[in-house]
Scaffold this motif. Sequence first.
Motif, short mmCIF file in Angstrom:
data_model
loop_
_atom_site.label_atom_id
_atom_site.label_comp_id
_atom_site.label_asym_id
_atom_site.label_seq_id
_atom_site.Cartn_x
_atom_site.Cartn_y
_atom_site.Cartn_z
N GLU A 32 44.09 45.82 42.62
CA GLU A 32 45.16 45.66 41.64
C GLU A 32 45.58 44.20 41.48
N GLN A 33 45.45 43.43 42.56
CA GLN A 33 45.79 42.00 42.47
C GLN A 33 44.72 41.24 41.68
N PHE A 34 43.46 41.58 41.91
CA PHE A 34 42.39 40.98 41.10
C PHE A 34 42.59 41.32 39.63
N GLU A 35 42.96 42.56 39.37
CA GLU A 35 43.16 43.00 37.99
C GLU A 35 44.32 42.25 37.34
N TYR A 36 45.40 42.05 38.09
CA TYR A 36 46.55 41.32 37.57
C TYR A 36 46.16 39.89 37.20
N LEU A 37 45.43 39.23 38.09
CA LEU A 37 45.03 37.85 37.84
C LEU A 37 44.05 37.76 36.68
N THR A 38 43.20 38.74 36.55
CA THR A 38 42.24 38.73 35.44
C THR A 38 42.97 38.87 34.11
N LYS A 39 43.91 39.82 34.03
CA LYS A 39 44.66 40.00 32.78
C LYS A 39 45.47 38.76 32.44
N LEU A 40 46.04 38.15 33.45
CA LEU A 40 46.84 36.94 33.24
C LEU A 40 45.97 35.83 32.67
N THR A 41 44.80 35.64 33.26
CA THR A 41 43.89 34.57 32.83
C THR A 41 43.37 34.83 31.42
N GLU A 42 43.04 36.07 31.14
CA GLU A 42 42.40 36.38 29.87
C GLU A 42 43.38 36.53 28.73
N GLU A 56 45.65 27.45 35.12
CA GLU A 56 47.00 27.30 35.66
C GLU A 56 47.75 28.63 35.67
N LYS A 57 47.54 29.46 34.64
CA LYS A 57 48.14 30.80 34.67
C LYS A 57 47.65 31.56 35.90
N LEU A 58 46.34 31.53 36.11
CA LEU A 58 45.76 32.19 37.28
C LEU A 58 46.38 31.66 38.56
N TRP A 59 46.45 30.35 38.69
CA TRP A 59 46.91 29.70 39.92
C TRP A 59 48.37 30.05 40.20
N LEU A 60 49.19 29.97 39.17
CA LEU A 60 50.61 30.31 39.35
C LEU A 60 50.77 31.79 39.67
N GLY A 61 49.95 32.63 39.02
CA GLY A 61 50.00 34.05 39.34
C GLY A 61 49.58 34.32 40.77
N ALA A 62 48.53 33.64 41.22
CA ALA A 62 48.09 33.79 42.61
C ALA A 62 49.18 33.33 43.57
N THR A 63 49.87 32.26 43.23
CA THR A 63 50.95 31.75 44.08
C THR A 63 52.06 32.79 44.20
N SER A 64 52.34 33.49 43.09
CA SER A 64 53.38 34.52 43.14
C SER A 64 52.99 35.69 44.04
N LEU A 65 51.67 35.86 44.27
CA LEU A 65 51.17 36.91 45.15
C LEU A 65 50.93 36.39 46.57
#
Length: 777
Positions: free
Chosen positions: A547-557, A687-696
Amino acid sequence: MYSQAETPRRLSKLIEQAQTQKNIYKPLLFRLNQAEDCKRFEELLATTPNVQVFDTIQEQVAELMRCINPSIVFLPPTELQNAVKQKFSTGPIEEYGVWAYYPWAGKLVHLLDEPEFSIVRTNRNKHKITDKEQALLSTKKIGVMGLSVGQSVSLTLAMERGFGELRIADFDALDLSNINRIRTGVYNIGVPKTVIVAREIAEIDPFLKVVCFHEGITESNINDFLTGNGKLDLLIDECDSFDIKINARKTAKQLGIPVLMEGSDRGTIDIERFDLEKDRPILHGMVEHLDMERYKSLTTLDERVPYITAVTGLETLSPRMKASGVELMATISTWPQLASAVTYGGGITADLSRKILLDQLKISGRFFLDLDELISDPPAIAKAQPLPHASKTPLNSEDFSSFIIKNNLSAKQKESIPLSEQQLLSLIEAAKQAPSGGNNQPWHWHYQDGQLHLFLDESSALAYLDPQFISSYISIGAAIENLLLAASAQHLKVNWHFTPQYAPTHIALFNFYDGHSPSEQELLLEKQISLRHTNRKITPKQEIGAEQFEYLTKLTEQVEGARLKFVTDPEKIKTLAAISTQTDLLRMFIPEAYEDFITREMRWTIDEAKSTEDGIGIHTLDLSNTDQVGIRLLKDERMVRFLQEINGGSGFKRLSMQQFMSSSAIGLISMPAHDAVSLISCGIAAEKLWLGATSLDLKIHPINVPLIFFYKNKVENNLPLPEEIKLQLTGAAQTLNHIFDNVDQQALFMFRIFRANASPERTIRKSTTKILSIGRV
């Protein structure tokens, strides 16, 4: 011949006899004009039937006569013959002098007794060493710790008769690999080094006093070594144990004993005159910042590295010694030493020992007698060609204003609002927290007529790994994302657009409006801007949920055209690691890339990082002590060229492989095209990906060197590499795209993702005054 049954028993008996003699190093002396010695001598001959006898006493006496009366050689030969005959006239010839029996060798030698032996032995020292000096040296006590270089020192001292008593200490026995530098025979494998050295000295001069400390130097015997039977006049340190080095010096300093050390690399000499300088710091003060009491409790090499490098002097090692350090425990098992360097060092140390003991040298310090510098051909190192950025001059505020006016970019949009100073500064503060390749921060913001303009600072761009501004454009995209998020958090709507027609100078234009309501996603990501950072740690591998991979993928795309793929299969990650390690080494082996890395990207001290406000401080790399030393060694270009010659760099390969294999996954962001807009959009997505990863609470480590090399190899096609390597890069690019199932996209941003604690140190950002200018309002 012995029967098959007898042969093993015979061999076993011989081995047992050898073991009983393993620690014997003192010869037996027999003076046959003494009844007790004569009796023991006869018993020896009776019980040792295979003893080898060497009797050259007449030749020795003849040489003695020539030493006492050099002019006798000009007289008729009968004069010398008569002098020799007169010497033997007082008794039987076999009773003249002394007989020395060497039990470990089974040899019996007829020699002059010590007073006459000494005259002949030291005759050719004159007058480099005078009789008076020789007599003074015969009263001196020297201690030698460590018997690799120490063996060469001890034997040289013995040959010159440079001491009256020699104490030698080493806990180790001879290994086959030691014979590359210790002059001895293979039959001595397994024999204590102390015994080997003492035997060799006894075979040179049976009258010299040698005291062996077979257990080496310990806390319990250090005082006995330094003071037993009288205080040492000189301590020579050639041991490998750093706590012993320090503790021995502490005691030597208290006792006022001078210390001499030769490093067996570059002819490094350390002299510490504790006898003359009571307050002199140990090892010239190089270890004062370390707690040496902790050293003996340290269990790993990494823990000990700060101590080792403080003593050896990392920057002053020879290029080949540095290269060997990189290869240590990868392609080689221990630090190298050569017989030539050990012999050279032994001679230097013996010479300095004599001068110190004779009060002819009073200096302290570290010195180098480096043959490679004293006698060498002119260097033939390939010089790096200047990179484009070297000729770029930073633009100033007037330049930016003129560019805007000249290109009609100053038309303010309807209903847009001017920013207050506080708003503007807070937006720029967020934007400059964006990541950038090599922390080059290639952006310049110019605020004019209520509009914010984004320029590319070409003087900070176009590094070797920034062809056609690839890395800079991605970095600028990340800065744009940060600025947009910060504006949203301030309830500012932003109308902005790319200006590709003016690239690479002018990148984008921003207008601001009131009344924006930020989304939950925008607020969440904005809070991560100050927390986001590059993390290069190696931690135990942990899984990341689907689910975390999926969240980061949607954020990036969310960024048009962006596609994100993750790889978690260990074998595929291992393949990617191998690709990355190859390109990392190529970066070191190409002169322009190496020069860029050393001088433009890396900051080797905190002060340097603070001064330039860019680049990557070595203290921010999350490296172990060992790996940080390895990176520092890269500053020596001669070492890097040598590593290239030997196909080396295993230490760096190990680091890269560990980083990859500890990752939860390797990710790749790709875009449909490779133009400026696509690259900037990739930066926004990254950067969206990175910030999203930081939030996780996930960490990101960009790994873009392979992608840049693939571009330079395929598109620019100008890499100064053999065709074989270029074909390997082509194959590696195909492999990477296959692993990520990347068929119709351009691979632009690859990274590690994993769980770890936050990095304690962050890269420094440029002052706002360097990246923001204000034109007409």
